[in-house]
Design a protein around this motif. Structure first.
Motif, PDB file in Angstrom:
ATOM      1  N   MET A 114      -3.346  10.999  -9.465  1.00 29.76           N
ATOM      2  CA  MET A 114      -4.058  10.181  -8.488  1.00 29.76           C
ATOM      3  C   MET A 114      -3.757   8.706  -8.723  1.00 29.76           C
ATOM      4  SD  MET A 114      -7.802  11.935  -7.973  1.00 29.76           S
ATOM      5  CE  MET A 114      -8.296  11.818  -9.696  1.00 29.76           C
ATOM      6  N   LEU A 115      -3.963   7.915  -7.677  1.00 31.34           N
ATOM      7  CA  LEU A 115      -3.703   6.492  -7.731  1.00 31.34           C
ATOM      8  C   LEU A 115      -5.014   5.720  -7.564  1.00 31.34           C
ATOM      9  CD1 LEU A 115      -0.550   6.484  -5.430  1.00 31.34           C
ATOM     10  CD2 LEU A 115      -0.589   6.261  -7.927  1.00 31.34           C
ATOM     11  N   GLN A 116      -5.171   4.657  -8.353  1.00 28.71           N
ATOM     12  CA  GLN A 116      -6.413   3.881  -8.329  1.00 28.71           C
ATOM     13  C   GLN A 116      -6.235   2.613  -7.504  1.00 28.71           C
ATOM     14  OE1 GLN A 116      -7.804   2.412 -12.101  1.00 28.71           O
ATOM     15  NE2 GLN A 116      -9.884   2.009 -11.340  1.00 28.71           N
ATOM     16  N   PRO A 117      -7.136   2.331  -6.561  1.00 32.68           N
ATOM     17  CA  PRO A 117      -7.008   1.140  -5.728  1.00 32.68           C
ATOM     18  C   PRO A 117      -7.501  -0.118  -6.443  1.00 32.68           C
ATOM     19  CG  PRO A 117      -8.279   2.887  -4.636  1.00 32.68           C
ATOM     20  CD  PRO A 117      -8.215   3.215  -6.097  1.00 32.68           C
ATOM     21  N   LEU A 118      -6.783  -1.222  -6.202  1.00 37.38           N
ATOM     22  CA  LEU A 118      -7.232  -2.563  -6.552  1.00 37.38           C
ATOM     23  C   LEU A 118      -7.211  -3.367  -5.260  1.00 37.38           C
ATOM     24  CD1 LEU A 118      -7.888  -5.069  -8.250  1.00 37.38           C
ATOM     25  CD2 LEU A 118      -5.430  -5.232  -8.802  1.00 37.38           C
ATOM     26  N   VAL A 119      -8.358  -3.763  -4.759  1.00 36.02           N
ATOM     27  CA  VAL A 119      -8.458  -4.507  -3.507  1.00 36.02           C
ATOM     28  C   VAL A 119      -8.648  -5.983  -3.836  1.00 36.02           C
ATOM     29  CG1 VAL A 119      -9.710  -4.795  -1.337  1.00 36.02           C
ATOM     30  CG2 VAL A 119      -9.426  -2.506  -2.338  1.00 36.02           C
ATOM     31  N   VAL A 120      -7.667  -6.806  -3.469  1.00 34.71           N
ATOM     32  CA  VAL A 120      -7.711  -8.242  -3.745  1.00 34.71           C
ATOM     33  C   VAL A 120      -8.090  -8.964  -2.462  1.00 34.71           C
ATOM     34  CG1 VAL A 120      -6.433 -10.253  -4.573  1.00 34.71           C
ATOM     35  CG2 VAL A 120      -5.950  -7.981  -5.525  1.00 34.71           C
ATOM     36  N   GLY A 121      -9.254  -9.606  -2.473  1.00 35.96           N
ATOM     37  CA  GLY A 121      -9.796 -10.250  -1.285  1.00 35.96           C
ATOM     38  C   GLY A 121     -10.885  -9.385  -0.686  1.00 35.96           C
ATOM     39  N   LEU A 122     -12.147  -9.820  -0.798  1.00 34.64           N
ATOM     40  CA  LEU A 122     -13.274  -8.990  -0.373  1.00 34.64           C
ATOM     41  C   LEU A 122     -13.988  -9.588   0.827  1.00 34.64           C
ATOM     42  CD1 LEU A 122     -14.688  -7.960  -3.873  1.00 34.64           C
ATOM     43  CD2 LEU A 122     -13.108  -6.703  -2.381  1.00 34.64           C
ATOM     44  N   GLY A 123     -13.212 -10.057   1.784  1.00 30.82           N
ATOM     45  CA  GLY A 123     -13.777 -10.468   3.055  1.00 30.82           C
ATOM     46  C   GLY A 123     -13.996  -9.262   3.940  1.00 30.82           C
ATOM     47  N   ARG A 124     -14.009  -9.505   5.246  1.00 29.01           N
ATOM     48  CA  ARG A 124     -14.246  -8.421   6.202  1.00 29.01           C
ATOM     49  C   ARG A 124     -13.236  -7.293   6.037  1.00 29.01           C
ATOM     50  NH1 ARG A 124     -16.538  -4.667   9.246  1.00 29.01           N
ATOM     51  NH2 ARG A 124     -15.364  -4.195  11.140  1.00 29.01           N
ATOM     52  N   SER A 125     -11.962  -7.635   5.895  1.00 35.92           N
ATOM     53  CA  SER A 125     -10.925  -6.615   5.787  1.00 35.92           C
ATOM     54  C   SER A 125     -11.033  -5.848   4.478  1.00 35.92           C
ATOM     55  CB  SER A 125      -9.543  -7.267   5.913  1.00 35.92           C
ATOM     56  OG  SER A 125      -8.522  -6.337   5.687  1.00 35.92           O
ATOM     57  N   GLY A 126     -11.136  -6.576   3.364  1.00 32.15           N
ATOM     58  CA  GLY A 126     -11.131  -5.919   2.069  1.00 32.15           C
ATOM     59  C   GLY A 126     -12.349  -5.068   1.805  1.00 32.15           C
ATOM     60  N   SER A 127     -13.541  -5.635   2.054  1.00 31.90           N
ATOM     61  CA  SER A 127     -14.766  -4.892   1.743  1.00 31.90           C
ATOM     62  C   SER A 127     -15.216  -4.016   2.895  1.00 31.90           C
ATOM     63  CB  SER A 127     -15.890  -5.866   1.369  1.00 31.90           C
ATOM     64  OG  SER A 127     -16.212  -6.727   2.458  1.00 31.90           O
ATOM     65  N   ASP A 180      -4.819   0.264 -14.432  1.00 32.55           N
ATOM     66  CA  ASP A 180      -3.482   0.288 -15.017  1.00 32.55           C
ATOM     67  C   ASP A 180      -2.455   0.063 -13.904  1.00 32.55           C
ATOM     68  OD1 ASP A 180      -1.084   0.767 -16.267  1.00 32.55           O
ATOM     69  OD2 ASP A 180      -1.549   2.835 -16.853  1.00 32.55           O
ATOM     70  N   PRO A 181      -1.642  -1.006 -13.985  1.00 31.80           N
ATOM     71  CA  PRO A 181      -0.649  -1.253 -12.924  1.00 31.80           C
ATOM     72  C   PRO A 181       0.267  -0.065 -12.653  1.00 31.80           C
ATOM     73  CG  PRO A 181      -0.825  -3.165 -14.362  1.00 31.80           C
ATOM     74  CD  PRO A 181      -1.641  -2.076 -15.004  1.00 31.80           C
ATOM     75  N   ALA A 182       0.508   0.761 -13.666  1.00 27.79           N
ATOM     76  CA  ALA A 182       1.424   1.895 -13.490  1.00 27.79           C
ATOM     77  C   ALA A 182       0.866   2.960 -12.558  1.00 27.79           C
ATOM     78  CB  ALA A 182       1.749   2.513 -14.852  1.00 27.79           C
ATOM     79  N   THR A 183      -0.455   3.012 -12.407  1.00 27.95           N
ATOM     80  CA  THR A 183      -1.072   4.033 -11.552  1.00 27.95           C
ATOM     81  C   THR A 183      -1.949   3.405 -10.470  1.00 27.95           C
ATOM     82  OG1 THR A 183      -2.908   4.263 -13.119  1.00 27.95           O
ATOM     83  CG2 THR A 183      -1.044   5.781 -13.362  1.00 27.95           C
ATOM     84  N   ALA A 184      -1.670   2.153 -10.145  1.00 31.64           N
ATOM     85  CA  ALA A 184      -2.515   1.427  -9.199  1.00 31.64           C
ATOM     86  C   ALA A 184      -1.811   1.216  -7.869  1.00 31.64           C
ATOM     87  CB  ALA A 184      -2.918   0.077  -9.781  1.00 31.64           C
ATOM     88  N   VAL A 185      -2.615   1.068  -6.828  1.00 30.97           N
ATOM     89  CA  VAL A 185      -2.166   0.584  -5.523  1.00 30.97           C
ATOM     90  C   VAL A 185      -2.969  -0.665  -5.214  1.00 30.97           C
ATOM     91  CG1 VAL A 185      -2.016   1.033  -3.053  1.00 30.97           C
ATOM     92  CG2 VAL A 185      -1.581   2.882  -4.678  1.00 30.97           C
ATOM     93  N   VAL A 186      -2.283  -1.782  -5.016  1.00 34.86           N
ATOM     94  CA  VAL A 186      -2.969  -3.038  -4.718  1.00 34.86           C
ATOM     95  C   VAL A 186      -3.069  -3.203  -3.206  1.00 34.86           C
ATOM     96  CG1 VAL A 186      -3.035  -5.523  -5.078  1.00 34.86           C
ATOM     97  CG2 VAL A 186      -1.974  -4.050  -6.799  1.00 34.86           C
TER      98      VAL A 186
END
Length: 358
Positions: free
Chosen positions: A1-14, A73-79
């Motif tokens: 599985m891949l873990q999300p990292l959401v950068v920017g928590l405005g309307r789109s991100g959050s 972990d960057p190796a298993t992340a999706v930004v």
């Protein structure tokens, strides 16, 4: 599985990405094919002051990338890059420096042609697997339009008209992430037009100001963009951000009839509608509102579920897992961004249209 990292928590991100990722994680886990590893990590300097994000236990909020690296972990992340397009290259370069390679970037890819060229070089040099958000393209409604264009039931496609109207006063007054109306709704419809009718040249573009009470916000009232495709199709994209009502419709005019597509207007309802009407009422077709054996929609009124963003993220994550995340998506995203850059340049030297112009 891949873990999300959401950068920017405005309307789109959050409001969109984090909520949809939670639903996607629950949906795929329920089918025995888990795809998204939770908790997702949400990164924004304002994270400490934001309302609760997502369902309990589904999101960890941090204020810096350094803090994020303690949870992912960057190796298993999706930004998920959900920051404004200006200076986006610097953020992507910083993420690449930390070892992140899989990235989903909100539209538009870049705010200028130079930034787009720099982003393309960064993608190549850093080996980024980069996908631009384009859920209109991957929607079930767009698939039916593509099948109609390719199936020839109504003859050749001649013209596309897209109307994306909504009142956007509060967000425009509260944030400065979008320099003009070209960056709000137009990227969705522009990408769809290129997908349906092929490469195009810019014929005209104009923006107008958003006026409310005693304030005027430059270039944020709305936009018109006109395209001429190499295929001979002509496209008109219209977006009024001071409109009193919401509309997300696409009218495709063919030699032998029209197809009017209505995208879902908000998270309140995920149903799309498609109305296909021939000019010749005697045209032979399958029963009203159904698809033929090749998936081409028949004459009549079609209503169907179309949760495009969750399906888009599902496809993107499966693409990342297979190593082919941005293979088909990136060229179209670049073509869309280049036309947007040309439209911005045209608007900077063209007299502004009157407020509310359509």
């Amino acid at each position: 599985m891949l873990q999300p990292l959401v950068v920017g928590l405005g309307r789109s991100g959050s409001g969109l990405h984090l909520n949809t990722l939670g639903r996607l994680a629950r949906r795929t886990a329920a089918t025995g094919d888990p795809l998204v590893a939770l908790p997702a990590v949400g990164c924004d300097p304002r994270a400490g002051g934001l309302r609760t994000l997502g369902m309990p236990g589904e999101v960890t909020a941090v204020t810096t990338l350094e803090q994020a690296l303690q949870h992912v972990d960057p190796a298993t992340a999706v930004v998920h890059v959900c920051t404004p397009p200006r200076l986006r290259h610097d953020l992507l370069a910083e993420l690449a420096g930390h070892g992140f390679r899989r990235m989903i970037v909100e539209k538009p890819l870049a705010a200028s042609a130079d930034e787009l060229d720099a982003l393309i070089r960064l993608r190549q040099e850093a080996g980024l697997d980069l996908v631009a958000v384009a859920h209109w393209i991957t929607s079930r409604l767009a698939d039916r339009l593509r099948r109609l264009v390719g199936g020839g039931r109504l003859g050749s496609l001649r013209r596309i008209t897209v109307d994306q109207h909504k009142p956007r006063f509060l967000r425009s007054l509260a944030t400065d992430g979008h320099p003009s109306a070209l960056d709000v709704e137009i990227p969705h419809s522009l990408a769809l037009a290129l997908d349906l009718a092929g490469p195009a040249e810019l014929r005209a573009a104009r923006c107008w100001d958003l006026r409310c009470e005693d304030r005027s916000l430059s270039l944020l009232g709305g936009a018109h963009v006109e395209l001429e495709h190499r295929s001979g199709v002509v496209t008109l994209l219209r977006s009024d951000l001071g409109a009193p009502v919401r509309q997300r419709s696409v009218v495709c005019e063919f030699e032998g009839g029209t197809a009017t597509a209505h995208f879902p207007l908000s998270e309140d309802d995920d149903h799309a509608q498609l109305v296909i009407a021939p000019f010749d009422s005697g045209t032979a077709a399958p029963s009203a509102g159904v698809l033929d054996a090749d998936g081409v929609p028949g004459i009549g009124h079609h209503v169907f579920r179309d949760d495009a963003l969750i399906d888009f993220l599902d496809g993107a994550y499966r693409g990342f897992a297979s190593g082919a995340g941005g293979v088909g998506n990136f060229p179209l995203a670049c073509a869309t961004a280049r036309l947007l850059c040309a439209a911005r340049e045209r608007c900077s030297v063209t007299p502004r249209a009157r407020a509310g112009s359509r």
